[in-house]
Enzyme design. Structure first.
Site, mmCIF file in Angstrom:
data_model
loop_
_atom_site.group_PDB
_atom_site.id
_atom_site.type_symbol
_atom_site.label_atom_id
_atom_site.label_comp_id
_atom_site.label_asym_id
_atom_site.label_seq_id
_atom_site.Cartn_x
_atom_site.Cartn_y
_atom_site.Cartn_z
ATOM 1 N N HIS A 1 -3.609 0.639 8.141
ATOM 2 C CA HIS A 1 -2.091 1.568 7.797
ATOM 3 C C HIS A 1 -2.802 2.209 7.047
ATOM 4 C CE1 HIS A 1 2.044 1.052 7.959
ATOM 5 N NE2 HIS A 1 2.226 2.038 7.086
ATOM 6 N N GLU A 2 -2.831 2.460 6.406
ATOM 7 C CA GLU A 2 -2.871 3.381 4.668
ATOM 8 C C GLU A 2 -3.510 4.652 5.406
ATOM 9 O OE1 GLU A 2 -0.472 3.268 2.681
ATOM 10 O OE2 GLU A 2 -0.046 0.778 3.313
ATOM 11 N N CYS B 1 6.640 -0.881 6.823
ATOM 12 C CA CYS B 1 6.299 0.471 6.517
ATOM 13 C C CYS B 1 7.152 1.251 5.133
ATOM 14 C CB CYS B 1 5.298 2.010 7.074
ATOM 15 S SG CYS B 1 4.795 3.248 6.588
ATOM 16 N N LEU B 2 7.078 1.451 4.200
ATOM 17 C CA LEU B 2 7.808 2.383 2.934
ATOM 18 C C LEU B 2 8.942 3.180 3.039
ATOM 19 C CD1 LEU B 2 6.283 1.289 -0.286
ATOM 20 C CD2 LEU B 2 7.984 0.319 -0.094
ATOM 21 N N GLY C 1 0.768 -0.935 -0.168
ATOM 22 C CA GLY C 1 0.106 -0.109 0.209
ATOM 23 C C GLY C 1 0.530 0.937 -0.532
ATOM 24 N N GLN D 1 3.115 10.256 1.588
ATOM 25 C CA GLN D 1 4.417 8.532 1.817
ATOM 26 C C GLN D 1 4.907 9.779 0.463
ATOM 27 O OE1 GLN D 1 2.366 4.803 2.738
ATOM 28 N NE2 GLN D 1 4.361 4.917 3.111
ATOM 29 N N HIS E 1 -2.003 6.530 7.411
ATOM 30 C CA HIS E 1 -1.077 8.073 7.393
ATOM 31 C C HIS E 1 -2.032 8.992 6.736
ATOM 32 C CE1 HIS E 1 2.745 6.088 6.220
ATOM 33 N NE2 HIS E 1 1.696 4.847 5.677
HETATM 34 ZN ZN ZN Z 1 3.302 2.826 5.854
#
Ligand code: ZN
Length: 158
Positions: free
Chosen positions: A130-131, A88-89, A46, A51, A134
């Site tokens: 999670h997304e 997480c990226l 995701g 991000q 963000h």
């Molecule tokens: Zn993330």
């Protein structure tokens, strides 16, 4: 090429509340296309707009069958719980133990502004939560129980 740079957790953009998308124009479509390319390139599950430095309520979630485009997403329903590894990226090379609902149902707009619903279990439910976090400036590191140790990570790979 529309690859965008993924910000890491030291950047202020990742800690801000994102704004509602009001215009479903070419700019949004370009953002979604670029985010899709960036997500695929980075092998993520995701990706949220903050991000890549855009403070708008836009996320992508790969369900395994397709990459969902969720604009202005809202959590409608959750059920059960799961505790597992999450990464997480924007927090490279680390994983944490995070408790999430086992099931989640969301409502969102597509790139043209039409509302739809999506649901998922396990990793998809985890990813929705999670997304969406963000978009409110919340990283999993703020809701996790603890980081996983190298030893635990190596075990997972076996
Ligand atoms: Zn993330």
């Amino acid at each position: 090429m529309g690859l965008r740079k993924i910000l890491t957790d030291k950047e202020p953009a990742l800690h801000k509340v994102c704004k509602t998308v009001e215009k479903f124009d070419w700019k949004l479509h370009k953002l979604l296309d670029d985010m899709r390319e960036t997500l695929i390139e980075s092998n993520g599950v995701g990706l949220a707009a903050p991000q890549v430095g855009i403070l708008r309520r836009v996320v992508l979630v790969d369900t395994g069958d397709e990459i969902l485009e969720l604009v202005n997403p809202e959590l409608l329903e959750t059920d059960g719980e799961q505790v597992g590894a999450e990464g997480c990226l924007s927090v490279p090379n680390k994983y944490g133990l995070v408790k999430r609902p086992y099931y989640a149902k969301v409502r969102a707009q597509d790139r043209d502004g039409n509302w739809y619903e999506a649901e998922g279990e396990e990793i998809v439910a985890r990813c929705f939560c999670h997304e969406l976090d963000h978009l409110d400036g919340i990283l999993y590191t703020q809701v996790m129980e603890r980081y996983l140790t190298d030893e635990e990570l190596n075990q997972d790979e076996e």
